[in-house]
Scaffold this motif. Sequence first.
Motif, PDB file in Angstrom:
ATOM      1  N   HIS A  77      37.220  19.984  51.094  1.00 28.15           N
ATOM      2  CA  HIS A  77      37.808  20.274  49.752  1.00 28.15           C
ATOM      3  C   HIS A  77      38.684  21.511  49.864  1.00 28.15           C
ATOM      4  N   GLY A  78      39.228  21.780  51.045  1.00 26.22           N
ATOM      5  CA  GLY A  78      40.134  22.980  50.903  1.00 26.22           C
ATOM      6  C   GLY A  78      39.458  24.523  50.812  1.00 26.22           C
ATOM      7  N   LEU A  79      38.282  24.303  50.876  1.00 23.91           N
ATOM      8  CA  LEU A  79      37.466  25.660  50.805  1.00 23.91           C
ATOM      9  C   LEU A  79      37.176  26.457  52.036  1.00 23.91           C
ATOM     10  N   GLY A 133      38.888  36.662  52.187  1.00 21.55           N
ATOM     11  CA  GLY A 133      39.630  37.212  51.312  1.00 21.55           C
ATOM     12  C   GLY A 133      40.002  35.758  50.600  1.00 21.55           C
ATOM     13  N   TYR A 134      39.787  35.695  49.138  1.00 21.44           N
ATOM     14  CA  TYR A 134      39.852  34.510  48.505  1.00 21.44           C
ATOM     15  C   TYR A 134      40.653  34.554  47.096  1.00 21.44           C
ATOM     16  N   LYS A 135      41.274  33.348  46.877  1.00 19.05           N
ATOM     17  CA  LYS A 135      41.925  33.265  45.504  1.00 19.05           C
ATOM     18  C   LYS A 135      40.965  33.342  44.477  1.00 19.05           C
ATOM     19  N   ALA A 147      29.706  33.191  51.100  1.00 16.74           N
ATOM     20  CA  ALA A 147      30.826  33.129  50.141  1.00 16.74           C
ATOM     21  C   ALA A 147      31.702  31.984  50.307  1.00 16.74           C
ATOM     22  N   ILE A 148      32.064  31.544  49.133  1.00 12.47           N
ATOM     23  CA  ILE A 148      32.879  30.227  49.347  1.00 12.47           C
ATOM     24  C   ILE A 148      34.052  30.291  48.144  1.00 12.47           C
ATOM     25  N   GLY A 149      35.046  29.713  48.579  1.00  9.48           N
ATOM     26  CA  GLY A 149      36.092  29.669  47.636  1.00  9.48           C
ATOM     27  C   GLY A 149      37.355  29.353  48.228  1.00  9.48           C
ATOM     28  N   TYR A 150      38.554  29.228  47.576  1.00 11.57           N
ATOM     29  CA  TYR A 150      39.730  28.871  48.016  1.00 11.57           C
ATOM     30  C   TYR A 150      40.520  30.211  48.993  1.00 11.57           C
ATOM     31  N   PRO A 151      40.762  29.852  50.209  1.00 15.56           N
ATOM     32  CA  PRO A 151      41.161  31.168  50.844  1.00 15.56           C
ATOM     33  C   PRO A 151      42.603  31.504  50.298  1.00 15.56           C
ATOM     34  N   ASP A 152      42.763  33.113  50.638  1.00 13.48           N
ATOM     35  CA  ASP A 152      43.939  33.520  50.369  1.00 13.48           C
ATOM     36  C   ASP A 152      44.441  33.768  51.685  1.00 13.48           C
ATOM     37  N   TRP A 153      45.401  32.950  52.118  1.00 15.90           N
ATOM     38  CA  TRP A 153      46.049  33.129  53.656  1.00 15.90           C
ATOM     39  C   TRP A 153      47.073  34.214  53.590  1.00 15.90           C
ATOM     40  N   PHE A 177      29.536  43.332  50.277  1.00 18.33           N
ATOM     41  CA  PHE A 177      28.606  43.266  49.468  1.00 18.33           C
ATOM     42  C   PHE A 177      29.007  42.730  48.292  1.00 18.33           C
ATOM     43  N   ARG A 178      30.289  42.350  48.147  1.00 16.57           N
ATOM     44  CA  ARG A 178      30.879  41.851  46.941  1.00 16.57           C
ATOM     45  C   ARG A 178      31.119  40.491  47.297  1.00 16.57           C
ATOM     46  N   PHE A 179      30.654  39.878  48.333  1.00 15.72           N
ATOM     47  CA  PHE A 179      30.710  38.374  48.700  1.00 15.72           C
ATOM     48  C   PHE A 179      32.524  38.433  48.999  1.00 15.72           C
ATOM     49  N   PHE A 180      33.162  39.383  49.509  1.00 15.72           N
ATOM     50  CA  PHE A 180      34.557  39.333  49.813  1.00 15.72           C
ATOM     51  C   PHE A 180      35.391  38.713  48.621  1.00 15.72           C
ATOM     52  N   ASP A 181      34.741  39.115  47.315  1.00 15.97           N
ATOM     53  CA  ASP A 181      35.357  38.590  46.047  1.00 15.97           C
ATOM     54  C   ASP A 181      35.739  37.203  45.954  1.00 15.97           C
ATOM     55  N   ALA A 182      34.859  36.485  46.608  1.00 17.44           N
ATOM     56  CA  ALA A 182      34.690  35.042  46.488  1.00 17.44           C
ATOM     57  C   ALA A 182      34.422  34.486  45.012  1.00 17.44           C
TER      58      ALA A 182
END
Length: 221
Positions: A158-160, A15-17, A192-198, A118-123
């Motif tokens: 990088h906080g990713l 889950g990502y921001k 998938a890569i992005g800033y985590p939605d904790w 299949f949506r790359f976890f919305d990253a």
Amino acid sequence: MDVIEAIRARKSIRGYKPDPVPKEVLRKVLDTAIRSPSSLNTQPWEITVLAGEVLDSIKRGNIEKLASGTLPNPDIGGKPYEGVYRERQVGLAKQLFGLMGIAREDKEARARWMERGFRFFDAPAAIIISVDKSLGESYSMFDVGAISQTICLAALKHGLGTCIANQGVMYPEMVRRFTGVPESKRIVISIAIGYPDWDFPANKLESTREPVDNVTTWCGF
Ligand SMILES: Cc1cc2nc3c(=O)[nH]c(=O)nc-3n(C[C@H](O)[C@H](O)[C@H](O)COP(=O)(O)O)c2cc1C
């Protein structure tokens, strides 16, 4: 963060921001990750970084394929897991569904969960790693594994967050259509890569591991 902390901190983020990841940051991650070892320094990895409209198109394409009932046809073969491997797979699913509040018999919710993969976890970004088909599956698969883990570790700086995922490349024709990766390349894996939605429940998952003594044989001690 030292290397041991990084290895222990890394976990799959599902889950990502929505915040985009600057190209320069992704470049830095990759610049570190290409220091990964490879068989005979062949460096077989070919990296495609997706964001914006291209990533959205692939997400949509994957979901359309899934919805139409098209069987996945990944470039990497495999057969269903059995025995202890199947047990571990089921264990992971139970943990994830538990956190997400998805009941075992709730087929609709399970299908929606699968779509997420299949949506790359919305990253907001994803990294695709391919290798030239002339290499066969050989040690190039090992090399892709090595760089994948290194990408995930370098991203932490990088906080990713990241999630290595074969779901994203289960319909490689979708990746090819929107990126131009040719048929001569084996599309191995996505990250998938992005800033985590904790706050996203599945990100709370602490995946289990067999203890060292169950997977290790010590010789000559
Ligand atoms: C080759 C590979 C493929 C994976 N594919 C998926 C996937 O399609 N979907 C998913 O949710 N997780 C996927 N994962 C993540 C694993 O489920 C995860 O690494 C494992 O459960 C251990 O959890 P951790 O990464 O949080 O330590 C994949 C991991 C690897 C190494």
